[in-house]
Design an enzyme around this catalytic site. Structure first.
Site, PDB file in Angstrom:
ATOM      1  N   ASN A 165     104.406  21.776  82.620  1.00 33.14           N
ATOM      2  CA  ASN A 165     103.761  21.940  81.929  1.00 33.14           C
ATOM      3  C   ASN A 165     103.395  20.388  81.612  1.00 33.14           C
ATOM      4  OD1 ASN A 165     101.830  24.374  80.583  1.00 33.14           O
ATOM      5  ND2 ASN A 165     103.990  24.682  80.839  1.00 33.14           N
ATOM      6  N   ARG A 179     110.135  26.623  85.174  1.00 29.61           N
ATOM      7  CA  ARG A 179     108.909  26.665  85.570  1.00 29.61           C
ATOM      8  C   ARG A 179     108.351  25.504  84.507  1.00 29.61           C
ATOM      9  NH1 ARG A 179     104.120  30.631  87.662  1.00 29.61           N
ATOM     10  NH2 ARG A 179     102.496  28.881  87.075  1.00 29.61           N
ATOM     11  N   GLU A 202      96.375  15.961  87.041  1.00 29.44           N
ATOM     12  CA  GLU A 202      97.462  16.974  87.127  1.00 29.44           C
ATOM     13  C   GLU A 202      98.111  17.269  88.927  1.00 29.44           C
ATOM     14  OE1 GLU A 202      98.124  19.280  85.540  1.00 29.44           O
ATOM     15  OE2 GLU A 202      96.174  20.862  84.242  1.00 29.44           O
ATOM     16  N   HIS A 232      90.109  19.492  80.365  1.00 29.28           N
ATOM     17  CA  HIS A 232      91.095  20.482  80.169  1.00 29.28           C
ATOM     18  C   HIS A 232      92.510  18.592  81.014  1.00 29.28           C
ATOM     19  CE1 HIS A 232      95.312  22.377  80.337  1.00 29.28           C
ATOM     20  NE2 HIS A 232      95.220  22.162  82.197  1.00 29.28           N
ATOM     21  N   HIS A 285     101.012  18.659  78.510  1.00 29.33           N
ATOM     22  CA  HIS A 285     100.431  19.778  78.289  1.00 29.33           C
ATOM     23  C   HIS A 285     100.392  19.790  76.455  1.00 29.33           C
ATOM     24  CE1 HIS A 285      99.761  20.085  82.165  1.00 29.33           C
ATOM     25  NE2 HIS A 285      99.062  21.154  81.815  1.00 29.33           N
ATOM     26  N   GLU A 304     108.679  31.885  83.909  1.00 30.35           N
ATOM     27  CA  GLU A 304     108.784  30.486  83.506  1.00 30.35           C
ATOM     28  C   GLU A 304     110.235  31.158  82.467  1.00 30.35           C
ATOM     29  OE1 GLU A 304     105.119  27.968  81.774  1.00 30.35           O
ATOM     30  OE2 GLU A 304     105.920  27.349  80.151  1.00 30.35           O
ATOM     31  N   HIS A 351      97.241  20.113  75.525  1.00 29.62           N
ATOM     32  CA  HIS A 351      96.786  21.789  74.339  1.00 29.62           C
ATOM     33  C   HIS A 351      96.253  22.039  73.024  1.00 29.62           C
ATOM     34  CE1 HIS A 351      98.406  24.419  77.513  1.00 29.62           C
ATOM     35  NE2 HIS A 351      96.954  23.742  78.133  1.00 29.62           N
ATOM     36  N   LYS A 365      99.404  32.455  87.065  1.00 30.01           N
ATOM     37  CA  LYS A 365      99.206  32.466  85.702  1.00 30.01           C
ATOM     38  C   LYS A 365      97.959  32.439  85.163  1.00 30.01           C
ATOM     39  CE  LYS A 365     102.146  29.532  82.758  1.00 30.01           C
ATOM     40  NZ  LYS A 365     103.405  28.144  82.767  1.00 30.01           N
ATOM     41  N   ARG A 423      95.319  48.469  85.967  1.00 29.59           N
ATOM     42  CA  ARG A 423      96.001  48.428  85.591  1.00 29.59           C
ATOM     43  C   ARG A 423      96.454  47.300  87.007  1.00 29.59           C
ATOM     44  NH1 ARG A 423      97.026  53.368  83.799  1.00 29.59           N
ATOM     45  NH2 ARG A 423      97.157  53.498  81.985  1.00 29.59           N
ATOM     46  N   LYS A 427     104.272  23.066  93.662  1.00 31.58           N
ATOM     47  CA  LYS A 427     104.252  23.786  92.469  1.00 31.58           C
ATOM     48  C   LYS A 427     105.067  25.144  93.419  1.00 31.58           C
ATOM     49  CE  LYS A 427     101.507  26.736  89.227  1.00 31.58           C
ATOM     50  NZ  LYS A 427     100.676  26.527  88.668  1.00 31.58           N
TER      51      LYS A 427
END
Ligand code: NAD
Ligand code: GLY
Length: 364
Positions: A248, A244, A188, A268, A251, A240, A255, A146, A124, A230
């Site tokens: 993206n 936030r 990026e 990417h 993206h 997010e 993606h 993330k 955990r 960032k």
């Protein structure tokens, strides 16, 4: 040689942490001091990066931890999956490592995202440190918490928000990065200009040749400014809920390109670069930015050695892939659009307009 820069990620509940940026940080003893104490550290890397840097990192960590293990995973985006995640967990369990164990992610975004996810779920949650070795990881993926693996039906669909306790970005590790990967990282970097800082966009245009030539001072500035932007965004909206999402930009289509072609076909950053050009064009079609801005961004992305023409997957396939994007809501596809240079927002875009844009760029 530029000095070490430190950017702080402001987070509640004593979870704030430092990103240290500079040349030679891997061999700098201070990089590894003051971390959580534990009986063991585990360096997670891949078969490309481990031979380059793992031994040096292990030697430094042995000054702080009695035991330092190494887990070496196969390289590549297509291995950002359950099997690789399990290999990290298998090692931790087989060695009966306890919940104080500190994980160190040594590599690019793939290793960082998977190691972070393993750290989030092992017992955990155990502490982890990001040691990013690609430009993309230094400016983006190692920062902000993330973590994820891919699913064949969608990119980064399984994961958790889980923050590292420190990020050590050694600019010297970029010396061994293939040029194609450096270019992917620049996507990026470029992203931060249109979404948050028009002045940074001007700076990138002026210093792109220096960045492509790996000038250390230029890289140091690019990494620091990217991390500052960032940090400011993540500090306001860690999970997010709103703001936030601007990180993206590019993206949504990016993606779809990655998942549609099969992970690893386009890098990417390449997919994001091309996605930014199409998202800028969508912004123009909605009357948010002039044509000149789209052309400016297209020219910069192309100069950075990145593709600006998307693969021809067909509009239907793109729309299907984009409906599983995490920003989609009740089936409506939402894009980060540029509202003016340096400002972005999330907008639901009708399918017909997306299809029109895809067709205009040869994707349909
Ligand atoms: P990557 O991790 O696949 O690394 C790129 C390649 O460079 C790999 O082959 C790797 O082995 C090699 N490499 C890494 N460091 C090297 C070095 N110093 N010298 C030589 N080779 C080196 O790719 P990436 O571009 O770093 O990361 C992309 C991943 O990051 C994607 O999975 C993406 O989804 C994820 N990402 C996550 C976030 C986030 O916020 N968590 C943000 C952006 C991207
Ligand atoms: N790379 C997007 C984010 O960190 O939110």
């Amino acid at each position: 040689m530029p000095a070490t820069d430190t950017v702080r990620i402001p987070l509640p509940d004593h979870r704030d942490y430092e990103i240290r940026i500079g040349a030679g940080l891997l061999d700098e003893p201070g990089s590894w001091q003051g971390l959580p104490r534990a009986g063991a550290a585990v360096v997670v890397s891949n078969e490309t990066v481990a031979p380059l840097y793992a031994q040096r990192l292990r030697e430094r960590l042995l000054a702080a931890y009695p035991r330092v293990d190494l887990v070496v995973l196969p390289d590549g985006e297509r291995h950002k999956d359950w099997a690789s995640l399990n290999r990290i967990c298998d090692h931790l369990l087989a060695e009966a490592l306890d919940r104080r164990t500190v994980l160190f992610a040594l590599g690019g975004g793939v290793i960082g995202d998977m190691t972070g996810f393993a750290a989030a779920i092992y017992m955990r949650g155990v502490p982890f440190v990001q040691v990013p070795t690609t430009l993309l990881a230094q400016v983006d993926s190692s920062v902000g918490g993330k973590t994820a693996i891919n699913h064949p039906l969608g990119k980064n669909m399984l994961g958790a928000f889980y923050q590292p306790v420190r990020v050590i970005a050694d600019l010297d590790t970029l010396d061994t990065l293939p040029q194609r990967e450096l270019c992917a990282g620049l996507a990026e970097v470029i992203k931060y200009g249109p979404i948050a800082d028009a002045g940074f966009l001007d700076w990138i245009e002026a210093h792109l040749d220096a960045l492509l030539a790996r000038d250390k001072a230029a890289l140091a500035h690019a990494v620091r400014r990217s991390c500052e932007i960032k940090a400011a965004v993540v500090g306001q909206d860690e999970r997010e809920q709103g703001l936030r999402a601007i990180l993206n930009f590019g993206h949504t289509i990016g993606h779809a390109i990655e998942a549609g072609l099969g992970y690893g076909e386009w890098l990417h950053g390449e997919a994001v670069g091309c996605g930014m050009v199409l998202a800028a064009d969508l912004s123009r079609r909605l009357g948010l930015v002039p044509e000149g801005f789209v052309e400016r961004l297209r020219a910069l992305v192309a100069r950075a050695g990145l593709p600006v023409v998307p693969p021809r997957l067909g509009a239907e396939r793109y729309l299907q892939l984009m409906r599983v994007d995490k920003k989609a809501e009740s089936g409506a596809i939402r894009f980060v659009l540029i509202e003016s240079p340096g400002r972005a927002g999330l907008h639901a875009v009708p399918d017909a307009l997306i299809a029109e844009t895809l067709a205009a760029h040869g994707a349909a």
